[in-house]
Scaffold this motif. Sequence first.
Motif, PDB file in Angstrom:
ATOM      1  N   ALA A   5       0.842  -1.188   0.000  1.00  0.00           N
ATOM      2  CA  ALA A   5       0.000   0.000   0.000  1.00  0.00           C
ATOM      3  C   ALA A   5       0.879   1.240   0.000  1.00  0.00           C
ATOM      4  O   ALA A   5       1.896   1.286   0.704  1.00  0.00           O
ATOM      5  CB  ALA A   5      -0.913   0.001   1.208  1.00  0.00           C
ATOM      6  N   CYS A  21      -2.758   0.011  -4.025  1.00  0.00           N
ATOM      7  CA  CYS A  21      -2.505  -1.298  -3.417  1.00  0.00           C
ATOM      8  C   CYS A  21      -2.038  -2.221  -4.531  1.00  0.00           C
ATOM      9  O   CYS A  21      -2.830  -2.619  -5.384  1.00  0.00           O
ATOM     10  CB  CYS A  21      -3.757  -1.849  -2.759  1.00  0.00           C
ATOM     11  SG  CYS A  21      -3.545  -3.520  -2.093  1.00  0.00           S
ATOM     12  N   VAL A  36     -10.906  -6.764  -3.754  1.00  0.00           N
ATOM     13  CA  VAL A  36      -9.886  -6.102  -2.957  1.00  0.00           C
ATOM     14  C   VAL A  36     -10.584  -5.061  -2.089  1.00  0.00           C
ATOM     15  O   VAL A  36     -11.452  -4.324  -2.571  1.00  0.00           O
ATOM     16  CB  VAL A  36      -8.818  -5.425  -3.838  1.00  0.00           C
ATOM     17  CG1 VAL A  36      -7.799  -4.674  -2.973  1.00  0.00           C
ATOM     18  CG2 VAL A  36      -8.098  -6.460  -4.702  1.00  0.00           C
ATOM     19  N   TRP A  38     -10.363  -2.075   1.187  1.00  0.00           N
ATOM     20  CA  TRP A  38      -9.583  -1.134   1.989  1.00  0.00           C
ATOM     21  C   TRP A  38     -10.215  -1.033   3.375  1.00  0.00           C
ATOM     22  O   TRP A  38     -11.448  -0.963   3.494  1.00  0.00           O
ATOM     23  CB  TRP A  38      -9.546   0.241   1.349  1.00  0.00           C
ATOM     24  CG  TRP A  38      -8.648   0.347   0.158  1.00  0.00           C
ATOM     25  CD1 TRP A  38      -8.990   0.170  -1.152  1.00  0.00           C
ATOM     26  CD2 TRP A  38      -7.251   0.652   0.166  1.00  0.00           C
ATOM     27  NE1 TRP A  38      -7.890   0.339  -1.964  1.00  0.00           N
ATOM     28  CE2 TRP A  38      -6.814   0.642  -1.173  1.00  0.00           C
ATOM     29  CE3 TRP A  38      -6.323   0.932   1.167  1.00  0.00           C
ATOM     30  CZ2 TRP A  38      -5.491   0.909  -1.535  1.00  0.00           C
ATOM     31  CZ3 TRP A  38      -5.014   1.202   0.806  1.00  0.00           C
ATOM     32  CH2 TRP A  38      -4.600   1.194  -0.528  1.00  0.00           C
ATOM     33  N   ARG A  52     -14.837  -1.693  -0.928  1.00  0.00           N
ATOM     34  CA  ARG A  52     -14.519  -2.975  -1.566  1.00  0.00           C
ATOM     35  C   ARG A  52     -14.768  -2.876  -3.050  1.00  0.00           C
ATOM     36  O   ARG A  52     -15.814  -2.368  -3.467  1.00  0.00           O
ATOM     37  CB  ARG A  52     -15.356  -4.106  -0.974  1.00  0.00           C
ATOM     38  CG  ARG A  52     -15.045  -5.473  -1.583  1.00  0.00           C
ATOM     39  CD  ARG A  52     -15.834  -6.582  -0.901  1.00  0.00           C
ATOM     40  NE  ARG A  52     -15.515  -6.665   0.520  1.00  0.00           N
ATOM     41  CZ  ARG A  52     -14.471  -7.301   1.026  1.00  0.00           C
ATOM     42  NH1 ARG A  52     -13.640  -7.933   0.212  1.00  0.00           N
ATOM     43  NH2 ARG A  52     -14.262  -7.340   2.326  1.00  0.00           N
ATOM     44  N   LEU A  71     -13.092   3.765  -6.042  1.00  0.00           N
ATOM     45  CA  LEU A  71     -12.173   2.658  -6.306  1.00  0.00           C
ATOM     46  C   LEU A  71     -12.010   2.434  -7.794  1.00  0.00           C
ATOM     47  O   LEU A  71     -12.958   2.622  -8.576  1.00  0.00           O
ATOM     48  CB  LEU A  71     -12.712   1.371  -5.690  1.00  0.00           C
ATOM     49  CG  LEU A  71     -12.641   1.251  -4.177  1.00  0.00           C
ATOM     50  CD1 LEU A  71     -13.614   0.195  -3.698  1.00  0.00           C
ATOM     51  CD2 LEU A  71     -11.228   0.903  -3.744  1.00  0.00           C
ATOM     52  N   ARG A  73      -9.307  -0.160 -10.630  1.00  0.00           N
ATOM     53  CA  ARG A  73      -8.248  -1.176 -10.662  1.00  0.00           C
ATOM     54  C   ARG A  73      -7.580  -1.176 -12.025  1.00  0.00           C
ATOM     55  O   ARG A  73      -8.204  -0.866 -13.044  1.00  0.00           O
ATOM     56  CB  ARG A  73      -8.780  -2.565 -10.304  1.00  0.00           C
ATOM     57  CG  ARG A  73      -9.682  -3.202 -11.344  1.00  0.00           C
ATOM     58  CD  ARG A  73     -10.434  -4.395 -10.763  1.00  0.00           C
ATOM     59  NE  ARG A  73      -9.567  -5.455 -10.282  1.00  0.00           N
ATOM     60  CZ  ARG A  73      -9.975  -6.435  -9.461  1.00  0.00           C
ATOM     61  NH1 ARG A  73     -11.216  -6.442  -9.040  1.00  0.00           N
ATOM     62  NH2 ARG A  73      -9.146  -7.369  -9.073  1.00  0.00           N
ATOM     63  N   TYR A  95      -4.333   3.307   6.502  1.00  0.00           N
ATOM     64  CA  TYR A  95      -5.177   2.602   5.549  1.00  0.00           C
ATOM     65  C   TYR A  95      -4.493   1.310   5.111  1.00  0.00           C
ATOM     66  O   TYR A  95      -3.312   1.318   4.746  1.00  0.00           O
ATOM     67  CB  TYR A  95      -5.454   3.492   4.342  1.00  0.00           C
ATOM     68  CG  TYR A  95      -6.482   4.563   4.631  1.00  0.00           C
ATOM     69  CD1 TYR A  95      -6.162   5.637   5.459  1.00  0.00           C
ATOM     70  CD2 TYR A  95      -7.773   4.501   4.107  1.00  0.00           C
ATOM     71  CE1 TYR A  95      -7.101   6.614   5.754  1.00  0.00           C
ATOM     72  CE2 TYR A  95      -8.713   5.476   4.387  1.00  0.00           C
ATOM     73  CZ  TYR A  95      -8.370   6.520   5.221  1.00  0.00           C
ATOM     74  OH  TYR A  95      -9.311   7.493   5.506  1.00  0.00           O
ATOM     75  N   CYS A  97      -4.870  -2.346   2.743  1.00  0.00           N
ATOM     76  CA  CYS A  97      -5.602  -3.058   1.708  1.00  0.00           C
ATOM     77  C   CYS A  97      -5.585  -4.556   2.017  1.00  0.00           C
ATOM     78  O   CYS A  97      -4.666  -5.053   2.687  1.00  0.00           O
ATOM     79  CB  CYS A  97      -5.056  -2.778   0.315  1.00  0.00           C
ATOM     80  SG  CYS A  97      -3.317  -3.157   0.061  1.00  0.00           S
ATOM     81  N   TRP A 103      -2.746  -8.986   3.738  1.00  0.00           N
ATOM     82  CA  TRP A 103      -2.874  -7.573   4.108  1.00  0.00           C
ATOM     83  C   TRP A 103      -1.608  -6.829   3.719  1.00  0.00           C
ATOM     84  O   TRP A 103      -0.502  -7.357   3.839  1.00  0.00           O
ATOM     85  CB  TRP A 103      -3.074  -7.444   5.621  1.00  0.00           C
ATOM     86  CG  TRP A 103      -4.399  -7.963   6.081  1.00  0.00           C
ATOM     87  CD1 TRP A 103      -4.705  -9.250   6.400  1.00  0.00           C
ATOM     88  CD2 TRP A 103      -5.592  -7.217   6.258  1.00  0.00           C
ATOM     89  NE1 TRP A 103      -6.023  -9.343   6.769  1.00  0.00           N
ATOM     90  CE2 TRP A 103      -6.593  -8.113   6.694  1.00  0.00           C
ATOM     91  CE3 TRP A 103      -5.923  -5.870   6.099  1.00  0.00           C
ATOM     92  CZ2 TRP A 103      -7.897  -7.702   6.973  1.00  0.00           C
ATOM     93  CZ3 TRP A 103      -7.218  -5.453   6.382  1.00  0.00           C
ATOM     94  CH2 TRP A 103      -8.185  -6.368   6.805  1.00  0.00           C
TER      95      TRP A 103
END
Length: 113
Positions: A5, A21, A36, A38, A52, A71, A73, A95, A97, A103
């Motif tokens: 992260a 992340c 994934v 947070w 999520r 979010l 990706r 924070y 992820c 983790w």
Amino acid sequence: VQLQASGGGSVQPGGSLRLSCKVSGSILSVFTANSVAWYRQAPGKQREWVARLLSTGGTSYVDSVKGRFALSRDNTRRTVYLQMNSLKPDDTAVYYCNFQDYWGQGTLVTVSS
């Protein structure tokens, strides 16, 4: 599998940050087939779920960040991003992820004037 992260920092209220992340050690099909998430942990408080990103591309957020956090990706980079806008002092936390049972190490976000 390892999660890294990054992107935390110190900003004033109303500012923005983008957390990343990166998931390494996972083949693409496994990465895209899993969600994934947070989480964050503020000083003196328990860790709470924040957002999520589902394998379908759907997203869900805790009420306190809806409309401010987003979010996304990049599958080719095995990376999930958390765009955080209109930050508030209450967003101050470490924070983390989460991917499957793994983790990241956490990245600190501080929102203060």
